[in-house]
Design a protein around this motif. Sequence first.
Motif, mmCIF file in Angstrom:
data_model
loop_
_atom_site.group_PDB
_atom_site.id
_atom_site.type_symbol
_atom_site.label_atom_id
_atom_site.label_comp_id
_atom_site.label_asym_id
_atom_site.label_seq_id
_atom_site.Cartn_x
_atom_site.Cartn_y
_atom_site.Cartn_z
ATOM 1 N N ALA A 189 -126.262 47.740 -89.791
ATOM 2 C CA ALA A 189 -124.821 47.148 -89.812
ATOM 3 C C ALA A 189 -124.222 48.092 -90.841
ATOM 4 O O ALA A 189 -122.796 48.108 -90.676
ATOM 5 C CB ALA A 189 -125.131 45.556 -90.467
ATOM 6 N N ALA A 190 -124.701 48.535 -91.772
ATOM 7 C CA ALA A 190 -123.818 49.233 -92.918
ATOM 8 C C ALA A 190 -123.374 50.464 -92.210
ATOM 9 O O ALA A 190 -122.092 50.774 -92.285
ATOM 10 C CB ALA A 190 -124.732 49.605 -94.073
ATOM 11 N N CYS A 191 -124.248 51.201 -91.331
ATOM 12 C CA CYS A 191 -123.773 52.501 -90.418
ATOM 13 C C CYS A 191 -122.512 51.975 -89.626
ATOM 14 O O CYS A 191 -121.755 52.851 -89.568
ATOM 15 C CB CYS A 191 -124.968 52.995 -89.592
ATOM 16 N N MET A 192 -122.742 50.871 -88.959
ATOM 17 C CA MET A 192 -121.671 50.268 -88.181
ATOM 18 C C MET A 192 -120.117 50.088 -88.745
ATOM 19 O O MET A 192 -119.201 50.815 -88.343
ATOM 20 C CB MET A 192 -121.972 49.213 -87.354
ATOM 21 N N THR A 217 -115.062 52.170 -90.105
ATOM 22 C CA THR A 217 -113.798 52.643 -90.857
ATOM 23 C C THR A 217 -113.772 54.092 -90.870
ATOM 24 O O THR A 217 -112.471 54.404 -91.068
ATOM 25 C CB THR A 217 -114.254 52.007 -92.447
ATOM 26 N N GLY A 218 -114.635 54.943 -90.781
ATOM 27 C CA GLY A 218 -114.578 56.254 -90.411
ATOM 28 C C GLY A 218 -113.483 56.427 -89.332
ATOM 29 O O GLY A 218 -112.501 57.299 -89.303
ATOM 30 N N MET A 274 -130.420 34.276 -98.462
ATOM 31 C CA MET A 274 -129.225 35.237 -99.033
ATOM 32 C C MET A 274 -129.393 36.623 -98.125
ATOM 33 O O MET A 274 -128.426 37.111 -97.771
ATOM 34 C CB MET A 274 -129.392 35.563 -100.261
ATOM 35 N N HIS A 275 -130.553 37.021 -98.028
ATOM 36 C CA HIS A 275 -130.524 38.267 -97.001
ATOM 37 C C HIS A 275 -130.011 38.168 -95.656
ATOM 38 O O HIS A 275 -129.258 38.962 -95.216
ATOM 39 C CB HIS A 275 -132.199 38.839 -96.993
ATOM 40 N N ASP A 276 -130.321 36.964 -95.301
ATOM 41 C CA ASP A 276 -129.926 36.430 -93.930
ATOM 42 C C ASP A 276 -128.264 36.604 -93.814
ATOM 43 O O ASP A 276 -127.796 36.825 -92.849
ATOM 44 C CB ASP A 276 -130.362 35.275 -93.349
ATOM 45 N N ASN A 277 -127.865 35.871 -94.813
ATOM 46 C CA ASN A 277 -126.165 35.810 -94.909
ATOM 47 C C ASN A 277 -125.801 37.145 -94.940
ATOM 48 O O ASN A 277 -124.690 37.480 -94.372
ATOM 49 C CB ASN A 277 -125.942 34.886 -96.294
ATOM 50 N N ILE A 278 -126.163 38.054 -95.939
ATOM 51 C CA ILE A 278 -125.668 39.293 -95.932
ATOM 52 C C ILE A 278 -125.667 40.069 -94.618
ATOM 53 O O ILE A 278 -124.704 40.669 -94.364
ATOM 54 C CB ILE A 278 -126.372 40.030 -96.961
ATOM 55 N N ALA A 321 -118.606 42.345 -90.139
ATOM 56 C CA ALA A 321 -117.739 43.248 -91.008
ATOM 57 C C ALA A 321 -117.023 44.115 -89.999
ATOM 58 O O ALA A 321 -115.664 44.184 -90.220
ATOM 59 C CB ALA A 321 -118.622 44.024 -92.086
ATOM 60 N N PRO A 322 -117.591 44.643 -89.040
ATOM 61 C CA PRO A 322 -116.752 45.800 -88.062
ATOM 62 C C PRO A 322 -115.636 44.987 -87.614
ATOM 63 O O PRO A 322 -114.398 45.228 -87.489
ATOM 64 C CB PRO A 322 -117.542 46.127 -87.180
#
Lengths: 457, 294
Positions: free
Chosen positions: A11-14, A19-20, B6-10, B17-18
């Motif tokens: 997810a972080a990579c995506m 954003t890149g 909390m981990h699941d939420n994150i 986020a994208p």
Amino acid sequence: MKKRFLALLMAACMVIGLTGCQSGNSGNGGGSEAAESSETAAETKPEEDAGGAEDAGGKKEDITLTLAMCGDGTTKEALDNLLKMYTEKTGIKVESIFVASSWGEYCTKIQTMIGGGDELDCAIVAIEGISKFLDMGVAAPIDDWIAANQEIADAILADTSPAFQEIFKDDAGNTYAFPFSFNNVVMHFNMDRLKEANLELPGESWTKEEFLSYCEALTTEKDGIKQYAIAVPYGEYFCAEAWLYNNGASYMNEDFTESTINSPESVEIFQLWQDLIYKYGYAPVPEENVGAIDQIINGQVAMGSWGRWPTAQYVANDFKDVAVQYLPSFSQNQQIGGVDGIFTFNSSKHLEEAKELAAWMSQAEFAGAYLSTGNIPALHSLAEDKISSLGIPENCELFYLDSNTDIYKPVSAPPQFTECSNIVLTAISEICVNKADVQATLDEAAEQMNSVLAENK
Amino acid sequence: MKKKKMHDNISGYLFLAPALISFFLFIGLPVGLSAVLSFFKYNLINPAQFVGLDNIRHMFSDKGLLVAFGNTFKFLLILCPIHCGLGLILAFLVYKATRFQFFFRTVIYFPSIVTTASVAIAWGYIFSTDTGVINYFVRLFGGSNIPWLTDRTMVYVTIALFSFWKFIGTTFLYYFIGLQNIPNVYYEAASIDGASTVKTFFHITLPLLSPTIFFVLITNIVSVFQIFDEPYLLTNGGPGSSTKTIAFEIYQTAFQEMNIGYGATISFVLFLIILAITVIQYIGQNKWVVYDYE
């Protein structure tokens, strides 16, 4: 746990990837012109980093200037070859950007480029954008260059129209460019159509009555398709005002504070256009996607009013049976003039070099090689040579005969040119296509224009 | 347990986020900026100048804008029924076709993938009064030239024809997929009960297709409010200002005349109108949209 960590990582990579991508996309936005000038920025930056501007001791070989031109790019190769000559001479590289659009839209594009931070050093600017750019304070005066190169400047100024030189000056008398090329507006004739109607080219002082008799004779039918006498100046702000000038009218007063488009003289000309289409049937109903220059080449219309720019199409289509004459004198013969020049911009990081380039382009060496079939070179001697050597259209001396005199009246080009142009062109369309009442339409146009011009008071 | 939640939420937020970032950057931020710019006079070059409510006041006295709103509503009344109604009929006919279904699907959808600008130029020539192909045939059969693009009424017919040909493929596709998603058991049951095709259409197909119809209706209304390509490319807003739409007016104001502040005001008002219509439709859907049928 591992799976969850993997999911988090992905997810972080995506997010980072997206954003890149976004920043990359925004960097390339604005089309090829923007990309070109970004490259220019990249090229000029190391030189600044490595010791400041060239005037502080940098090499001229490191300088790349960006030059914007208005056109579809068909002359880009010729331009770039000439600019290579300039590079060989001076060591300064020049990148050209062509913006394919009308002059009004071109000026908007230049405005967007400057506003967007693109590094633009020089640009050709026509009368349509001159007061706008002067008003916004983006153009750099060239008086210091003139003082330092008085002899060259005097030679240019002595060979160009004083009326055009005035256009490049602000209220304080500062000069921003030399006249580069210009156009007046004359009537173009398909001579085959005239011969078929047993007509000669009219005299230079032909009247409205003679014009109407030509229209009558030139309106015929061929293979079931109507052949028209004249194309009204639809979508042509500049050409349309040329007709008004010959009847003592104009779109606005000389200091651009009030519209005069609804004056009786102006109404008379707009009414004439409507009558030519609907009352007499001498002109086709104008359409957006139908080019009147093509119609004169293929004989569908016999006459049309333009500057010298159709010669490029005449040459491309090997169309030689064409002649020009002044527009009919409705009450006078007042030639209109529209001129352009090479501007330098205050935002240029190489202002001195940009001024040198602009001045070089305004001289015979460049203009003589670059201007052939389109606009009229502003230098009278050059115009005489280039236009007469091309040989078409017949009577082509009308293009340069007075080009070192102040006979021309510049087209109305206030800082709010785009707004006024939109109002005028809509009014022409309402009158010539929608058959709207001429006086009421022009009263409405005058009201709209007055609200736009109010800020010039 | 709390740590796991909390981990699941994150991870949930990270997956979102994208989309959220894209929404914020390309929709939220421009909408917010246009609202802010509405209070400024700005031409990209000179610093923005705060003008308070001047742009909004100017909007109420702008006759050109009033014409543009009127024209846009005309397009709404013409194009929405064409796209939503004829799209449905076409999709139903092709869905029921037992032969050449692939051919029909391709023919109907193909114009949607062609660049609007290129085909609009071709259509401009086709509809030309004196030299157009259509009028050539009209004359051939003894008729006189039809002013397709030079008459303030006919121009709407021309744009509607073009719009139908160019964009019907998209609504057709939505409906076609919607029809494919209706469980066959309902049709089988109706067939056993001896229901006619018309009754089956009105009592099974239409209600079960209502979520798709609702979606098509909303997207069509939004896109007609934003109509720009067709009038810009075919008529340049003419003849006169007969086909100048709100989007055309925004383009002229903001990007030709560089009156960014006023352009932002008009676009923000357009945003509010579309939002209001969508909200009303969303509330009204409870009365006719059927979601729970499986």
